[in-house]
Scaffold this motif. Sequence first.
Motif, PDB file in Angstrom:
ATOM      1  N   HIS A  32    -109.192 -93.988 -55.452  1.00 33.48           N
ATOM      2  CA  HIS A  32    -108.872 -93.917 -54.024  1.00 33.48           C
ATOM      3  C   HIS A  32    -108.379 -92.526 -53.632  1.00 33.48           C
ATOM      4  O   HIS A  32    -108.691 -92.037 -52.548  1.00 33.48           O
ATOM      5  N   LYS A  33    -107.630 -91.876 -54.503  1.00 34.45           N
ATOM      6  CA  LYS A  33    -107.186 -90.505 -54.222  1.00 34.45           C
ATOM      7  C   LYS A  33    -108.373 -89.557 -54.149  1.00 34.45           C
ATOM      8  O   LYS A  33    -108.456 -88.706 -53.256  1.00 34.45           O
ATOM      9  N   VAL A  34    -109.317 -89.707 -55.086  1.00 40.08           N
ATOM     10  CA  VAL A  34    -110.523 -88.868 -55.096  1.00 40.08           C
ATOM     11  C   VAL A  34    -111.316 -89.061 -53.809  1.00 40.08           C
ATOM     12  O   VAL A  34    -111.739 -88.095 -53.166  1.00 40.08           O
ATOM     13  N   LEU A  35    -111.512 -90.313 -53.412  1.00 38.44           N
ATOM     14  CA  LEU A  35    -112.262 -90.596 -52.191  1.00 38.44           C
ATOM     15  C   LEU A  35    -111.526 -90.083 -50.959  1.00 38.44           C
ATOM     16  O   LEU A  35    -112.144 -89.540 -50.035  1.00 38.44           O
ATOM     17  N   GLY A  36    -110.215 -90.229 -50.926  1.00 33.62           N
ATOM     18  CA  GLY A  36    -109.425 -89.735 -49.799  1.00 33.62           C
ATOM     19  C   GLY A  36    -109.520 -88.227 -49.653  1.00 33.62           C
ATOM     20  O   GLY A  36    -109.695 -87.710 -48.542  1.00 33.62           O
ATOM     21  N   GLN A  37    -109.424 -87.508 -50.765  1.00 29.02           N
ATOM     22  CA  GLN A  37    -109.540 -86.044 -50.716  1.00 29.02           C
ATOM     23  C   GLN A  37    -110.939 -85.632 -50.266  1.00 29.02           C
ATOM     24  O   GLN A  37    -111.101 -84.666 -49.521  1.00 29.02           O
ATOM     25  N   ALA A  38    -111.954 -86.375 -50.692  1.00 31.28           N
ATOM     26  CA  ALA A  38    -113.323 -86.084 -50.247  1.00 31.28           C
ATOM     27  C   ALA A  38    -113.448 -86.275 -48.742  1.00 31.28           C
ATOM     28  O   ALA A  38    -114.083 -85.461 -48.050  1.00 31.28           O
ATOM     29  N   THR A  87    -103.070 -82.285 -39.553  1.00 36.03           N
ATOM     30  CA  THR A  87    -102.273 -83.505 -39.527  1.00 36.03           C
ATOM     31  C   THR A  87    -102.945 -84.673 -40.247  1.00 36.03           C
ATOM     32  O   THR A  87    -102.317 -85.700 -40.461  1.00 36.03           O
ATOM     33  N   PHE A  88    -104.207 -84.518 -40.609  1.00 35.35           N
ATOM     34  CA  PHE A  88    -104.904 -85.595 -41.315  1.00 35.35           C
ATOM     35  C   PHE A  88    -104.370 -85.691 -42.738  1.00 35.35           C
ATOM     36  O   PHE A  88    -104.126 -84.674 -43.387  1.00 35.35           O
ATOM     37  N   ALA A  89    -104.178 -86.910 -43.206  1.00 40.72           N
ATOM     38  CA  ALA A  89    -103.600 -87.140 -44.535  1.00 40.72           C
ATOM     39  C   ALA A  89    -104.244 -88.358 -45.184  1.00 40.72           C
ATOM     40  O   ALA A  89    -104.859 -89.190 -44.516  1.00 40.72           O
ATOM     41  N   VAL A  90    -104.058 -88.437 -46.498  1.00 37.75           N
ATOM     42  CA  VAL A  90    -104.571 -89.554 -47.294  1.00 37.75           C
ATOM     43  C   VAL A  90    -103.424 -90.487 -47.642  1.00 37.75           C
ATOM     44  O   VAL A  90    -102.352 -90.035 -48.036  1.00 37.75           O
ATOM     45  N   ASP A  91    -103.658 -91.777 -47.514  1.00 34.43           N
ATOM     46  CA  ASP A  91    -102.727 -92.801 -47.976  1.00 34.43           C
ATOM     47  C   ASP A  91    -103.497 -93.661 -48.974  1.00 34.43           C
ATOM     48  O   ASP A  91    -104.261 -94.548 -48.583  1.00 34.43           O
ATOM     49  N   ALA A  92    -103.351 -93.344 -50.262  1.00 34.12           N
ATOM     50  CA  ALA A  92    -104.069 -94.061 -51.313  1.00 34.12           C
ATOM     51  C   ALA A  92    -103.126 -94.998 -52.045  1.00 34.12           C
ATOM     52  O   ALA A  92    -102.020 -94.612 -52.425  1.00 34.12           O
ATOM     53  N   THR A  93    -103.556 -96.235 -52.182  1.00 34.59           N
ATOM     54  CA  THR A  93    -102.818 -97.221 -52.959  1.00 34.59           C
ATOM     55  C   THR A  93    -103.779 -97.806 -53.993  1.00 34.59           C
ATOM     56  O   THR A  93    -104.959 -97.463 -54.016  1.00 34.59           O
ATOM     57  N   ARG A  94    -103.275 -98.732 -54.793  1.00 32.59           N
ATOM     58  CA  ARG A  94    -104.159 -99.402 -55.754  1.00 32.59           C
ATOM     59  C   ARG A  94    -105.203-100.259 -55.046  1.00 32.59           C
ATOM     60  O   ARG A  94    -106.289-100.487 -55.562  1.00 32.59           O
TER      61      ARG A  94
END
Length: 158
Positions: A32-38, A87-94
């Motif tokens: 999810h972190k990888v996808l969010g950064q993409a 201001t865009f950010a990622v919120d990655a959880t399990r």
Amino acid sequence: MPGVRVDVKGASDISKRITNVVNGLVDRMALHKVLGQALLREIDRQFRTEGAHFGRGWQRLKPETVKRRRGGSSRILQDTGRHLKQTFAVDATRASVRVGTATMFAPVHQFGSSKTKGPGSGIPARPMLPAGNALVRLAEERLIPLAEQHVRKILEGR
């Protein structure tokens, strides 16, 4: 317990790899972190291309708007000092990944304004986030291959 016992050389390494694969697939936080950064990179590209990355491009600024801006800049949604892009950010959880902004004025730029008078009136939609066919294309071309690559790395023990 009577029986035959067979020790396989390297079995503990295989067991560790299997455990790592299962854990990697069960705990999707890293994916999810990888996808969010993409997605953040794609949003950045949308700003740099002034909307052309996900569509036809954003409507140009009116000449009177450009005159009011610092240095007469015509860069859309980028030169007013509010730094919406940052201001865009990622919120990655399990369980999931979300990418977005909590900036109060972002929706009026994403969807446009139907107001006819006063502040915020007549603002055309300038989508920053992909939607519809652009989202499907992004998933097919970038996100699904990233997810597949992530799973391959887990299977290879990297």
